[in-house]
Design a protein around this motif. Structure first.
Motif, PDB file in Angstrom:
ATOM      1  N   GLU A 110       8.236   2.851 -26.072  1.00 53.27           N
ATOM      2  CA  GLU A 110       7.073   2.293 -25.267  1.00 53.27           C
ATOM      3  C   GLU A 110       7.414   1.732 -24.213  1.00 53.27           C
ATOM      4  N   LEU A 111       6.892   1.796 -23.269  1.00 52.75           N
ATOM      5  CA  LEU A 111       7.093   0.694 -21.878  1.00 52.75           C
ATOM      6  C   LEU A 111       5.810   0.251 -21.469  1.00 52.75           C
ATOM      7  N   GLN A 112       5.366  -0.964 -21.808  1.00 58.58           N
ATOM      8  CA  GLN A 112       4.237  -1.616 -21.346  1.00 58.58           C
ATOM      9  C   GLN A 112       4.625  -2.464 -20.044  1.00 58.58           C
ATOM     10  N   LEU A 113       3.801  -2.453 -19.077  1.00 56.52           N
ATOM     11  CA  LEU A 113       3.981  -2.952 -17.845  1.00 56.52           C
ATOM     12  C   LEU A 113       3.672  -4.536 -17.999  1.00 56.52           C
ATOM     13  N   TRP A 114       4.650  -5.131 -17.552  1.00 55.59           N
ATOM     14  CA  TRP A 114       4.257  -6.846 -17.333  1.00 55.59           C
ATOM     15  C   TRP A 114       3.833  -7.004 -16.164  1.00 55.59           C
ATOM     16  N   SER A 115       4.292  -6.785 -14.880  1.00 55.35           N
ATOM     17  CA  SER A 115       3.642  -6.881 -13.722  1.00 55.35           C
ATOM     18  C   SER A 115       3.768  -5.774 -13.171  1.00 55.35           C
ATOM     19  N   GLY A 116       3.436  -5.619 -11.776  1.00 56.12           N
ATOM     20  CA  GLY A 116       3.736  -4.412 -10.981  1.00 56.12           C
ATOM     21  C   GLY A 116       2.801  -4.111  -9.787  1.00 56.12           C
ATOM     22  N   ALA A 117       1.973  -4.848  -9.228  1.00 57.42           N
ATOM     23  CA  ALA A 117       1.047  -4.288  -8.266  1.00 57.42           C
ATOM     24  C   ALA A 117       1.866  -3.506  -7.203  1.00 57.42           C
ATOM     25  N   SER A 118       3.043  -4.009  -6.642  1.00 56.93           N
ATOM     26  CA  SER A 118       3.748  -3.511  -5.618  1.00 56.93           C
ATOM     27  C   SER A 118       4.607  -2.325  -6.120  1.00 56.93           C
ATOM     28  N   GLY A 119       4.976  -2.095  -7.341  1.00 62.00           N
ATOM     29  CA  GLY A 119       5.374  -0.916  -7.999  1.00 62.00           C
ATOM     30  C   GLY A 119       4.406   0.087  -8.177  1.00 62.00           C
ATOM     31  N   LEU A 120       3.128  -0.256  -8.385  1.00 68.01           N
ATOM     32  CA  LEU A 120       2.059   0.844  -8.295  1.00 68.01           C
ATOM     33  C   LEU A 120       1.810   1.320  -7.008  1.00 68.01           C
ATOM     34  N   GLU A 121       1.751   0.601  -5.889  1.00 67.68           N
ATOM     35  CA  GLU A 121       1.671   0.898  -4.906  1.00 67.68           C
ATOM     36  C   GLU A 121       2.578   2.142  -4.196  1.00 67.68           C
ATOM     37  N   GLN A 122       4.097   1.766  -4.488  1.00 63.68           N
ATOM     38  CA  GLN A 122       5.047   2.865  -4.330  1.00 63.68           C
ATOM     39  C   GLN A 122       4.997   3.909  -5.348  1.00 63.68           C
ATOM     40  N   ALA A 123       4.997   3.810  -6.366  1.00 61.10           N
ATOM     41  CA  ALA A 123       4.760   4.850  -7.344  1.00 61.10           C
ATOM     42  C   ALA A 123       3.764   6.001  -7.229  1.00 61.10           C
ATOM     43  N   PHE A 124       2.410   5.287  -6.598  1.00 60.44           N
ATOM     44  CA  PHE A 124       1.228   6.325  -6.335  1.00 60.44           C
ATOM     45  C   PHE A 124       1.022   6.070  -4.682  1.00 60.44           C
ATOM     46  N   ASP A 125       2.197   6.324  -4.014  1.00 57.90           N
ATOM     47  CA  ASP A 125       1.819   5.694  -2.512  1.00 57.90           C
ATOM     48  C   ASP A 125       0.866   6.847  -2.013  1.00 57.90           C
ATOM     49  N   ASP A 126       0.767   8.094  -2.773  1.00 58.00           N
ATOM     50  CA  ASP A 126      -0.263   8.964  -2.219  1.00 58.00           C
ATOM     51  C   ASP A 126      -1.795   8.424  -2.225  1.00 58.00           C
ATOM     52  N   ILE A 127      -1.842   7.756  -3.370  1.00 59.76           N
ATOM     53  CA  ILE A 127      -3.136   7.012  -3.557  1.00 59.76           C
ATOM     54  C   ILE A 127      -3.235   5.639  -2.651  1.00 59.76           C
ATOM     55  N   THR A 128      -2.429   5.177  -2.570  1.00 56.00           N
ATOM     56  CA  THR A 128      -2.220   3.914  -1.496  1.00 56.00           C
ATOM     57  C   THR A 128      -2.493   4.232  -0.272  1.00 56.00           C
ATOM     58  N   ALA A 129      -2.037   5.371   0.156  1.00 57.23           N
ATOM     59  CA  ALA A 129      -2.356   5.786   1.537  1.00 57.23           C
ATOM     60  C   ALA A 129      -3.786   6.453   1.899  1.00 57.23           C
ATOM     61  N   LEU A 130      -4.278   6.853   0.879  1.00 59.63           N
ATOM     62  CA  LEU A 130      -5.756   7.562   0.919  1.00 59.63           C
ATOM     63  C   LEU A 130      -6.566   6.095   0.740  1.00 59.63           C
ATOM     64  N   SER A 131      -6.231   5.106   0.040  1.00 66.90           N
ATOM     65  CA  SER A 131      -7.024   3.982   0.013  1.00 66.90           C
ATOM     66  C   SER A 131      -7.142   3.070   1.346  1.00 66.90           C
ATOM     67  N   ALA A 132      -6.133   3.384   2.157  1.00 62.89           N
ATOM     68  CA  ALA A 132      -6.129   2.662   3.376  1.00 62.89           C
ATOM     69  C   ALA A 132      -7.162   3.249   4.340  1.00 62.89           C
ATOM     70  N   GLU A 133      -7.728   4.429   3.893  1.00 65.04           N
ATOM     71  CA  GLU A 133      -8.662   5.230   4.671  1.00 65.04           C
ATOM     72  C   GLU A 133     -10.148   4.963   4.313  1.00 65.04           C
ATOM     73  N   CYS A 134     -10.307   4.297   3.151  1.00 67.46           N
ATOM     74  CA  CYS A 134     -11.554   3.986   2.507  1.00 67.46           C
ATOM     75  C   CYS A 134     -12.354   3.260   3.646  1.00 67.46           C
ATOM     76  N   ARG A 135     -13.913   3.469   3.411  1.00 66.48           N
ATOM     77  CA  ARG A 135     -14.616   2.688   4.412  1.00 66.48           C
ATOM     78  C   ARG A 135     -14.539   1.093   4.038  1.00 66.48           C
ATOM     79  N   PHE A 136     -14.218   0.761   2.833  1.00 70.57           N
ATOM     80  CA  PHE A 136     -14.533  -0.563   2.238  1.00 70.57           C
ATOM     81  C   PHE A 136     -13.118  -0.899   1.891  1.00 70.57           C
ATOM     82  N   ALA A 137     -12.685  -2.251   2.176  1.00 70.85           N
ATOM     83  CA  ALA A 137     -11.276  -2.657   1.781  1.00 70.85           C
ATOM     84  C   ALA A 137     -11.240  -2.744   0.136  1.00 70.85           C
ATOM     85  N   ASP A 138     -12.338  -3.329  -0.336  1.00 72.16           N
ATOM     86  CA  ASP A 138     -12.322  -3.422  -1.743  1.00 72.16           C
ATOM     87  C   ASP A 138     -12.896  -1.964  -2.627  1.00 72.16           C
TER      88      ASP A 138
END
Length: 366
Positions: A268-296
């Motif tokens: 098993e591989l449980q995440l301990w931390s990883g906000a920046s890691g998730l941004e890079q691993a899912f950079d397609d979703i990260t890029a799309l999120s930047a286009e959302c109308r609301f920042a949150d």
């Protein structure tokens, strides 16, 4: 595991640079070491003693009390550089300090107690190894990539046993779709396919960590790259999977000056931390999120959600988005566990919310 990790083919003495030493470690050593200490790199860890290598060769060392009593993440891990007090008059060498890490692949340790575990440190590249065809799991791969990016090292995905499938290109396309921006290489130690491409990611003086499930061929790959047997391997089981033989993390040196940390298969591989890691691993979703109308935007029913629009248009896989949501929740929980103050604030916030709900219910009844 039995080998001679730093028995170079030539008779030249081992240098710190051969072990991955850099100016950054030299500065850390100057700040933390006493005059009688020498730098050494941790080859492997055994409870309260370690095996280290340096210009003196190899030796076993015990941990000074300040190191032994440190938090788990601050104790020596395979790949660490340490300040070592050489033994004298038959006494043990002693690890006096762990130098600041350049990178660290960290997971939540197995078990009920929530503590971080350093799998490998001071790594330049993380080779995430998975075997064709049956071990490939893109959801698990996304998890590995998130932790690898968070570590500060560069991830590379290695698909072993490429000789076992006829449609290698299809497998490569499937994996690349879940590993944007990451090199994905299919290799076979039987036919030699892909080995040249792999060697481009093995620059002299770099440190590579091999991570993946049991039986995917990590030790076999190390042996193939070294040209002789450094790691014990076992036969193949009836289901075609390799038998797991690596029992602990260990640093070895390949011809050409590449350092490799082979690791046991992870259940098993449980995440301990990883906000920046998730941004890079899912950079397609990260890029799309930047286009959302609301920042949150949480990509639910909010108007102007670019993620939902991509999903509806078939440009984003629903299972990949679900995987991202799951890992975001896991990271949030891990960060609360790691930060007791934040966890207490979150509990207080929840209690306040529940009180306000009860008040509104009572007002309605009246």
């Amino acid at each position: 595991m039995h080998h001679e990790p730093f028995s170079a083919d030539d008779s030249a003495p081992l240098t710190l640079r051969d072990l991955g030493w850099s100016e950054r470690f030299a500065q850390s050593f100057a700040a933390q070491a006493a005059s009688s200490d020498v730098p050494a790199r941790v080859i492997t860890v055994h409870r309260n003693r370690v095996i280290v290598a340096g210009e003196f060769g190899e030796c076993a060392a015990v941990l000074a009390s300040v190191v032994r009593d440190a938090a788990s993440a601050d104790r020596p891990a395979t790949g660490d550089w340490v300040a070592l007090r050489p033994g004298d008059a038959g006494g043990d060498a002693q690890v006096r300090a762990v130098l600041a890490r350049q990178s660290a692949f960290t997971r939540r340790a197995a078990g009920e107690k929530a503590v971080p575990q350093i799998v490998a440190s001071n790594v330049d590249r993380v080779f995430i190894v998975t075997a064709l065809p049956d071990d490939v799991n893109v959801r698990r791969l996304e998890r590995y990539l998130a932790v690898a990016w968070e570590s500060g090292a560069l991830p590379v995905v290695i698909l072993t046993k490429a000789d076992q499938v006829d449609n290698v290109d299809e497998w490569l396309a499937t994996v690349r779709a879940s590993a944007p921006g990451v090199n994905v290489i299919a290799v076979s130690t039987v036919s030699g396919a892909g080995i040249d491409a792999l060697e481009e990611h093995l620059p002299a003086g770099s440190t590579i960590a091999l991570l993946g499930s049991s039986g995917v061929g990590k030790s076999t790959l190390v042996n193939h790259l070294s040209g002789h047997t450094l790691m014990r391997t076992a036969g193949v089981r009836d289901d075609g999977r390799g038998r797991h033989t690596t029992t602990h993390r260990e640093l070895v040196r390949l011809p050409g000056g590449v350092l490799v940390i082979d690791t046991p298969g992870m259940r098993e591989l449980q995440l301990w931390s990883g906000a920046s890691g998730l941004e890079q691993a899912f950079d397609d979703i990260t890029a799309l999120s930047a286009e959302c109308r609301f920042a949150d935007c949480v990509h639910g029913a909010e108007p102007g959600c670019a993620v939902r629009q991509a999903l509806d248009a078939g440009l984003l896989d629903a299972e990949r988005l679900a995987s991202w949501r799951k890992l975001v929740r896991e990271v949030a929980r891990a960060e609360l566990v790691a930060n007791p103050v934040a966890a207490a604030a979150e509990r207080a916030k929840l209690k306040s919310l529940m009180r306000s709900v009860r008040v509104r219910l009572l007002e309605k009844k009246e």
